[in-house]
Design a protein around this motif. Structure first.
Motif, mmCIF file in Angstrom:
data_model
loop_
_atom_site.group_PDB
_atom_site.id
_atom_site.type_symbol
_atom_site.label_atom_id
_atom_site.label_comp_id
_atom_site.label_asym_id
_atom_site.label_seq_id
_atom_site.Cartn_x
_atom_site.Cartn_y
_atom_site.Cartn_z
ATOM 1 N N ASP A 129 60.084 47.766 44.797
ATOM 2 C CA ASP A 129 60.508 48.348 43.515
ATOM 3 C C ASP A 129 59.994 47.525 42.336
ATOM 4 N N LEU A 131 57.047 46.007 39.510
ATOM 5 C CA LEU A 131 56.318 46.617 38.404
ATOM 6 C C LEU A 131 55.032 47.285 38.870
ATOM 7 N N ASN A 133 54.233 48.824 41.725
ATOM 8 C CA ASN A 133 54.475 50.148 42.299
ATOM 9 C C ASN A 133 54.993 51.128 41.251
ATOM 10 N N LYS A 134 55.716 50.619 40.254
ATOM 11 C CA LYS A 134 56.179 51.504 39.180
ATOM 12 C C LYS A 134 55.007 52.019 38.357
ATOM 13 N N VAL A 135 54.014 51.163 38.132
ATOM 14 C CA VAL A 135 52.825 51.611 37.407
ATOM 15 C C VAL A 135 52.068 52.648 38.233
ATOM 16 N N SER A 137 53.307 54.711 40.278
ATOM 17 C CA SER A 137 54.066 55.955 40.361
ATOM 18 C C SER A 137 53.909 56.833 39.127
ATOM 19 N N GLY A 139 55.342 56.747 36.138
ATOM 20 C CA GLY A 139 56.610 57.164 35.550
ATOM 21 C C GLY A 139 57.457 58.014 36.455
ATOM 22 N N GLY A 140 57.289 57.909 37.759
ATOM 23 C CA GLY A 140 58.087 58.676 38.697
ATOM 24 C C GLY A 140 57.422 59.935 39.199
ATOM 25 N N HIS A 143 55.102 58.826 44.357
ATOM 26 C CA HIS A 143 55.961 57.933 45.130
ATOM 27 C C HIS A 143 55.094 57.101 46.068
#
Length: 287
Positions: A129, A131, A133-135, A137, A139-140, A143
């Motif tokens: 979780d 940064l 993997n968030k980039v 994704s 913004g969601g 996945h």
């Protein structure tokens, strides 16, 4: 006048190396499984050293993959460090002008931060979780199911390059800053283009500096175990440093750890001899 240097070399290099040899070729306490160094070379027992050698290649070659992996990781990481460090050092030393002091301070700044803390920062960035993997994704919207911290060789190599690139930048900067400016200007006056002058004059003059910088970077990498533990903790990325650390912590295997140290020392001796040869060439030409 050479006495202080000889004393320093004997106290902090030759004697510790001899202690390692006495442990490698020493005995093991049968009750407590602790090493018993044998100080007399005539009484040395090569059992532990032979055990490591016989388990590098062949049917029992359990150590071979880690040793080969170490040299591959160190080679790739050193190349990455050189690709990053040389342009940065060249710019600071030759093109930065009045900003040289500020940029040099920024280059030294990573040394003020603990290596462990810098690796912890990478762990926070690369966890499931984190940064990174968030980039990925967006913004969601996506996945990504990428487990960066579960035995990815690329992550370990990038961690080595990130951790040791400052050790390459500073020697390169020191060497580039001392280049003979009249010689560089002479090449331009004789009609050489900027790229040709760099390739035929600047780069050959920097060869000893480059070799020294690569040595200063790759030698600590050979014994590194913390980066692999932090960014992987998987047998798939085990390096020689991990073998040494595991052997030291295992009762009765301290001599095997010393054997790995000796193998790393022998492997590191080859590029050091090449460095001595490279740095001695100008003296031969001048004579």
């Amino acid at each position: 006048m050479a006495a202080p240097g000889i004393f320093w070399l004997a106290a902090f290099f030759i004697f510790p190396l001899y202690v390692v040899l006495c442990i490698v070729f020493g005995q093991i306490d049968p009750l407590f499984r602790t090493p018993i160094p044998v100080w007399n070379p005539l009484q040395w027992d090569p059992t532990q050293f032979n055990y490591v050698l016989t388990h590098i290649v062949g049917e029992n070659g359990v150590y071979g993959p880690a040793i080969l992996r170490t040299f591959i990781y160190v080679f790739v990481a050193s190349c990455l460090c050189l690709l990053i460090a040389f342009p940065v050092s060249y710019y600071v030393a030759r093109l930065s002008g009045k900003r040289k002091g500020l940029l040099l301070a920024l280059l030294i700044a990573p040394f003020w931060i603990s290596y462990m803390m810098r690796m912890f920062a990478w762990v926070n960035l690369l966890q499931d979780d984190g940064l990174f993997n968030k980039v990925l994704s967006f913004g969601g919207l996506l996945h990504p199911d990428v487990k960066w911290l579960t035995g990815q060789p690329a992550v370990v190599v990038l961690g080595l390059a990130y951790g040791y690139v400052p050790y390459m930048i500073l020697p390169l900067y020191a060497g580039l800053d001392r280049l003979s400016q009249p010689m560089l200007e002479a090449s331009r006056d004789l009609g050489a283009a900027r790229l040709s002058s760099f390739w035929r004059v600047t780069l050959p003059l920097c060869r000893p500096t480059i070799v020294a910088a690569v040595l200063l970077t790759c030698l600590p990498m050979l014994g590194d175990y913390f980066t692999s533990d932090m960014l992987s903790a998987s047998p798939k990325t085990t390096m020689v440093g991990n073998l040494i650390n595991d052997s030291v912590q295992s009762p009765g295997q301290t001599g095997q750890a010393g054997a790995f140290v000796m193998l790393v020392f022998i492997a590191a001796l080859i590029p050091m001899l090449y460095y001595i040869r490279v740095t001695s060439r100008p003296d031969e030409v001048s004579t």
